[in-house]
Design a protein around this motif. Structure first.
Motif, short mmCIF file in Angstrom:
data_model
loop_
_atom_site.label_atom_id
_atom_site.label_comp_id
_atom_site.label_asym_id
_atom_site.label_seq_id
_atom_site.Cartn_x
_atom_site.Cartn_y
_atom_site.Cartn_z
N GLY A 314 0.82 -1.21 0.00
CA GLY A 314 0.00 0.00 0.00
C GLY A 314 0.85 1.25 0.00
O GLY A 314 0.53 2.25 -0.66
N ARG A 315 1.97 1.23 0.72
CA ARG A 315 2.84 2.39 0.80
C ARG A 315 3.44 2.73 -0.56
O ARG A 315 3.68 3.90 -0.87
N GLU A 316 3.65 1.71 -1.37
CA GLU A 316 4.25 1.96 -2.67
C GLU A 316 3.23 1.92 -3.80
O GLU A 316 3.59 1.88 -4.98
N ARG A 317 1.95 1.94 -3.44
CA ARG A 317 0.84 2.08 -4.37
C ARG A 317 0.66 0.89 -5.30
O ARG A 317 -0.03 1.00 -6.31
N VAL A 318 1.25 -0.25 -4.95
CA VAL A 318 0.92 -1.47 -5.68
C VAL A 318 -0.50 -1.89 -5.32
O VAL A 318 -1.27 -2.35 -6.15
N LEU A 319 -0.86 -1.71 -4.04
CA LEU A 319 -2.23 -1.84 -3.55
C LEU A 319 -2.74 -0.44 -3.21
O LEU A 319 -1.96 0.51 -3.15
N PRO A 320 -4.04 -0.28 -2.97
CA PRO A 320 -4.56 1.04 -2.58
C PRO A 320 -3.80 1.63 -1.40
O PRO A 320 -3.39 0.91 -0.48
N ALA A 453 3.01 -4.51 -12.97
CA ALA A 453 4.20 -3.67 -12.94
C ALA A 453 4.50 -3.10 -14.32
O ALA A 453 4.85 -1.92 -14.47
N LEU A 454 4.36 -3.93 -15.35
CA LEU A 454 4.63 -3.46 -16.70
C LEU A 454 3.61 -2.39 -17.12
O LEU A 454 3.97 -1.42 -17.81
N ARG A 455 2.36 -2.57 -16.70
CA ARG A 455 1.34 -1.56 -17.01
C ARG A 455 1.66 -0.26 -16.29
O ARG A 455 1.54 0.83 -16.88
N LEU A 456 2.09 -0.36 -15.02
CA LEU A 456 2.44 0.84 -14.28
C LEU A 456 3.62 1.56 -14.94
O LEU A 456 3.64 2.79 -15.03
N ARG A 457 4.57 0.81 -15.44
CA ARG A 457 5.72 1.42 -16.12
C ARG A 457 5.29 2.17 -17.36
O ARG A 457 5.84 3.22 -17.70
N ALA A 458 4.24 1.64 -18.04
CA ALA A 458 3.78 2.28 -19.27
C ALA A 458 2.94 3.52 -19.00
O ALA A 458 3.07 4.53 -19.71
N VAL A 459 2.08 3.48 -17.98
CA VAL A 459 1.14 4.58 -17.77
C VAL A 459 1.62 5.60 -16.74
O VAL A 459 1.19 6.75 -16.75
N PRO A 461 5.37 6.19 -15.37
CA PRO A 461 6.79 5.86 -15.18
C PRO A 461 7.36 6.37 -13.85
O PRO A 461 8.23 5.71 -13.26
N ASN A 462 6.87 7.50 -13.38
CA ASN A 462 7.39 8.04 -12.11
C ASN A 462 7.03 7.13 -10.93
O ASN A 462 7.86 6.87 -10.05
N ALA A 463 5.79 6.67 -10.91
CA ALA A 463 5.37 5.75 -9.84
C ALA A 463 6.14 4.44 -9.94
O ALA A 463 6.54 3.87 -8.92
N TYR A 464 6.36 3.97 -11.16
CA TYR A 464 7.12 2.73 -11.35
C TYR A 464 8.55 2.88 -10.82
O TYR A 464 9.08 1.99 -10.17
N ALA A 465 9.13 4.03 -11.09
CA ALA A 465 10.51 4.28 -10.64
C ALA A 465 10.62 4.30 -9.12
O ALA A 465 11.68 4.02 -8.56
N MET A 466 9.52 4.64 -8.43
CA MET A 466 9.54 4.72 -6.98
C MET A 466 9.39 3.37 -6.28
O MET A 466 9.60 3.26 -5.08
N LEU A 467 9.04 2.33 -7.04
CA LEU A 467 8.85 1.02 -6.41
C LEU A 467 10.13 0.57 -5.72
O LEU A 467 11.23 0.64 -6.29
#
Length: 476
Positions: A314-320, A453-459, A461-467
């Motif tokens: 949740g903290r890294e927005r993978v979950l709500p 994860a791949l979808r997050l990287r596409a839509v 990128p900033n959130a993906y980089a923070m994982l």
């Protein structure tokens, strides 16, 4: 910019951590409830299976604990695998870990309900259905998980000490009275070890350690995390390997190596029978009570581990983001606790309404894929350690720690996973179709995580980089 949500810092020490993870392994439940399966398959040759598993897991521990110095995150497998093998693999691992820890914990409510119902009925005559006891445990586990992490540590420490003592009592009695075939090392003779049953026994013995890897989950909450996680993990693996081996050898000695396999196949309760013969009926009553507390302690430990995965994701927005909330007073990840508790209530009621057995259905059907899922993550994590250090040549870590031990551990754990999958019928006693239904969700869930994860990287990128960047701590 506000700081990310955080769990309670410096709340627990090394021994609290040991209590958490060894209690999760549930030594009494393993020895009294699961070890007879290995003995029935491999006879006395099942005994060194615990040493073999322990040695393989020590190889895993070398890299695992070394990486804990550099990455501190409540989603341990998630962060380690993402850092070593890439973020898509990390998110896939996170979902498998979340499902596995929750599945094991919820499955253990079936064991608790079964043991509590039969023990209380035998001792007091009070005959309540298993699901009533299971739901009572759900409520108590939620309450303890909601409290400060130190409360759970104290409960687990007491439960662990009690179950170790009752098994030690059996050991002392057997050592004093001697077995029907005397004392010997037949369990370690090559003719007994290297038999057709060894593979099946290893599928059981590796699963007996599940839970020890949760040390890294508490890296954010433990004092002097780098040292504490390393010490606690080595203590847990070393203790479990030696204790399991010793108690299994005691059981073999109690019956005799020539007949113990047949006795285990004939009577899965042979540890209770041995306790009755060598110690007395009162000791059996105590053991029955303590197997209830053992299963409860394991549920509590897995509940706490699952809560922290909910929190980390949740903290890294993978979950709500709501899952990242911590209680302002107890600093517990309470949202995950509520969701996990609600899920447990639904599953327990569903199994009760369907008239399914709490042990052979609820426990086995949820724990089997959960255990294999964690074993697969351990193997993947070993290779991730090697990948992490390959990318971080600036870190002064020796070749044994950065490469040799992790790769050897990864290969050993991959082999253990294969044995567990190919001998899954030993645990489920079910057919191919049922076993496929139980295990197929694991790779599918991993694939869903990779695609997310791949979808997050596409839509985004900033959130993906923070994982995995939150609470990742670099040290040399």
């Amino acid at each position: 910019m506000s700081s990310p949500p955080a769990l309670e810092r410096d709340a627990i020490g090394t021994w609290d951590l040991v209590f958490f993870v060894v209690a999760a392994a549930a030594p009494l439940t393993v020895m009294a409830g699961i070890a007879p399966i290995g003995l029935a398959v491999a006879g006395p040759g099942a005994v060194p299976g615990y040493l073999i598993a322990g040695l393989a897991l020590l190889l895993f521990t070398v890299g695992f604990t070394s990486m804990s110095r550099h990455v501190k995150n409540a989603g341990a497998f998630y962060a380690y695998i993402a850092e070593g093998l890439g973020k898509p693999a990390g998110v896939g691992a996170a979902l498998v870990a979340l499902i596995s820890y929750n599945g094991i914990g919820i499955g253990l409510y079936g064991a608790f309900g079964f043991f509590a119902a039969t023990t209380v009925a035998d001792l007091t005559g009070l005959d309540l259905p298993w699901w009533a006891w299971a739901l009572a445990a759900v409520a108590l586990v939620w309450f303890l998980g909601f409290r400060r992490v130190t409360v759970s540590a104290k409960v687990l420490g007491f439960a662990l000490l009690a179950e170790v003592l009752v098994l030690a009592m059996l050991a002392v009695a057997v050592l004093v009275k001697g077995g029907p075939e005397g004392f010997g090392m037949a369990s370690f003779a090559p003719s007994n070890v290297f038999t057709g049953g060894l593979a099946g026994a290893l599928a059981v013995t590796f699963g007996a350690f599940i839970g020890f890897e949760a040390t890294a989950i508490y890296g954010e909450e433990v004092r002097d995390a780098g040292r504490a996680v390393r010490r606690a993990t080595y203590i847990a693996v070393g203790f479990l390997a030696l204790f399991y081996t010793f108690i299994a050898w005691i059981v073999v000695t109690a019956y005799g190596p020539t007949v113990v396999g047949a006795k285990a196949a004939e009577n899965p309760g042979l540890v209770f029978a041995a306790t009755d013969y060598y110690v007395g009926t009162l000791a059996v009553d105590v053991m029955n009570i303590l197997i209830v507390t053992s299963s409860f302690a394991a549920v509590l430990a897995f509940h706490n581990a699952a809560n922290r995965y909910f929190f980390a994701l949740g903290r890294e927005r993978v979950l709500p983001a709501a899952f990242a909330r911590v209680h302002p007073r107890t600093r517990s990840p309470w949202v995950g606790g509520v969701v996990g508790t609600a899920l447990a209530v639904v599953v327990v009621i569903a199994f009760a309404v369907a008239g399914l057995d709490p042990f052979t259905n609820l426990l086995v059907w949820l724990n089997t894929p959960g255990v294999i899922g964690i074993m697969a993550l351990q193997a993947l994590c070993s290779f991730a350690v090697a990948g992490f250090y390959r990318k971080r040549a600036d870190l002064s870590v020796g070749t044994w720690t950065r490469l040799i031990a992790p790769v050897l551990g990864g290969l050993a754990l991959t082999a253990a996973c294969w044995l567990a999958v190919t001998h899954v019928d030993l645990l489920t006693t079910a057919g191919t179709t049922t076993n496929l239904v139980l295990l197929l969700p694991l790779p599918l869930i991993f694939l869903v995580g990779v695609l997310l994860a791949l979808r997050l990287r596409a839509v985004n990128p900033n959130a993906y980089a923070m994982l995995t960047t939150i609470n990742v701590e670099e040290t040399t």
